[in-house]
Design a protein around this motif. Structure first.
Motif, mmCIF file in Angstrom:
data_model
loop_
_atom_site.group_PDB
_atom_site.id
_atom_site.type_symbol
_atom_site.label_atom_id
_atom_site.label_comp_id
_atom_site.label_asym_id
_atom_site.label_seq_id
_atom_site.Cartn_x
_atom_site.Cartn_y
_atom_site.Cartn_z
ATOM 1 N N UNK A 26 -79.037 72.303 -28.475
ATOM 2 C CA UNK A 26 -78.854 70.928 -28.930
ATOM 3 C C UNK A 26 -79.274 69.950 -27.837
ATOM 4 N N UNK A 27 -78.829 70.199 -26.621
ATOM 5 C CA UNK A 27 -79.126 69.319 -25.482
ATOM 6 C C UNK A 27 -80.618 69.321 -25.149
ATOM 7 N N UNK A 28 -81.224 70.497 -25.130
ATOM 8 C CA UNK A 28 -82.635 70.598 -24.740
ATOM 9 C C UNK A 28 -83.567 70.042 -25.817
ATOM 10 N N UNK A 29 -83.124 70.039 -27.084
ATOM 11 C CA UNK A 29 -83.935 69.471 -28.159
ATOM 12 C C UNK A 29 -83.825 67.955 -28.190
ATOM 13 N N UNK A 30 -82.978 67.399 -27.377
ATOM 14 C CA UNK A 30 -82.832 65.955 -27.316
ATOM 15 C C UNK A 30 -81.856 65.446 -28.346
ATOM 16 N N UNK A 31 -80.588 65.512 -28.033
ATOM 17 C CA UNK A 31 -79.570 65.126 -29.009
ATOM 18 C C UNK A 31 -79.675 63.655 -29.386
ATOM 19 N N UNK A 32 -80.234 62.830 -28.505
ATOM 20 C CA UNK A 32 -80.377 61.414 -28.813
ATOM 21 C C UNK A 32 -81.756 61.081 -29.392
ATOM 22 N N UNK A 33 -82.542 62.113 -29.636
ATOM 23 C CA UNK A 33 -83.898 61.933 -30.157
ATOM 24 C C UNK A 33 -83.867 61.633 -31.657
ATOM 25 N N UNK A 34 -84.776 60.776 -32.099
ATOM 26 C CA UNK A 34 -84.876 60.479 -33.521
ATOM 27 C C UNK A 34 -85.504 61.658 -34.247
ATOM 28 N N UNK A 35 -85.255 61.727 -35.529
ATOM 29 C CA UNK A 35 -85.829 62.791 -36.347
ATOM 30 C C UNK A 35 -87.310 62.489 -36.563
ATOM 31 N N UNK A 36 -88.166 63.366 -36.072
ATOM 32 C CA UNK A 36 -89.605 63.110 -36.066
ATOM 33 C C UNK A 36 -90.339 63.637 -37.295
ATOM 34 N N UNK A 37 -89.764 64.616 -37.977
ATOM 35 C CA UNK A 37 -90.459 65.268 -39.082
ATOM 36 C C UNK A 37 -89.849 64.839 -40.417
ATOM 37 N N UNK A 38 -90.652 64.168 -41.235
ATOM 38 C CA UNK A 38 -90.206 63.616 -42.508
ATOM 39 C C UNK A 38 -90.724 64.477 -43.657
ATOM 40 N N UNK A 39 -89.854 64.803 -44.614
ATOM 41 C CA UNK A 39 -90.246 65.539 -45.799
ATOM 42 C C UNK A 39 -91.129 64.647 -46.674
ATOM 43 N N UNK A 40 -92.192 65.215 -47.221
ATOM 44 C CA UNK A 40 -93.116 64.458 -48.061
ATOM 45 C C UNK A 40 -92.577 64.257 -49.472
ATOM 46 N N UNK A 41 -91.528 64.987 -49.823
ATOM 47 C CA UNK A 41 -91.044 64.971 -51.196
ATOM 48 C C UNK A 41 -89.704 64.253 -51.370
ATOM 49 N N UNK A 42 -88.973 64.035 -50.287
ATOM 50 C CA UNK A 42 -87.663 63.384 -50.378
ATOM 51 C C UNK A 42 -87.350 62.698 -49.045
ATOM 52 N N UNK A 43 -86.226 62.004 -48.931
ATOM 53 C CA UNK A 43 -85.890 61.287 -47.693
ATOM 54 C C UNK A 43 -85.423 62.175 -46.528
#
Length: 90
Positions: free
Chosen positions: A48-65
């Motif tokens: 969790x820490x190494x993935x950047x817990x304060x990082x925004x979600x970068x990958x958006x689904x093309x079919x839903x929110x």
């Protein structure tokens, strides 16, 4: 002859970090130093820490929110929720 001298294993120098001070055997309460979210297992908190817990979600689904921090999590979502959609990964 030592096992590593035959080329099967190369010993590496142990790198210490702030997480090495935490106990690692068995379940416990491991809070994230950034956000305070607690995890039962140390390895989950470190991920969790190494993935950047304060990082925004970068990958958006093309079919839903739905959005994700990791591309692999988005793949799992698409396969589970949008089974009938044709989706090409870049």
């Amino acid at each position: 002859m030592p096992y590593y001298s035959r080329g099967f294993f190369q010993p590496t120098k142990h790198r210490t970090n702030e997480f090495d001070l935490l106990p690692s055997s068995g379940p416990g309460s491991f809070p994230c130093p950034r956000c305070g979210k607690c995890y039962r297992w140390k390895r989950n908190m470190v991920t969790h820490y190494s993935m950047g817990c304060d990082q925004k979600r970068l990958f958006q689904c093309q079919f839903c929110p739905h959005s994700s921090k990791q591309k692999s999590h988005l793949r799992v979502h698409v396969k589970a929720v949008h089974k009938d959609m044709n989706f090409l990964w870049c």
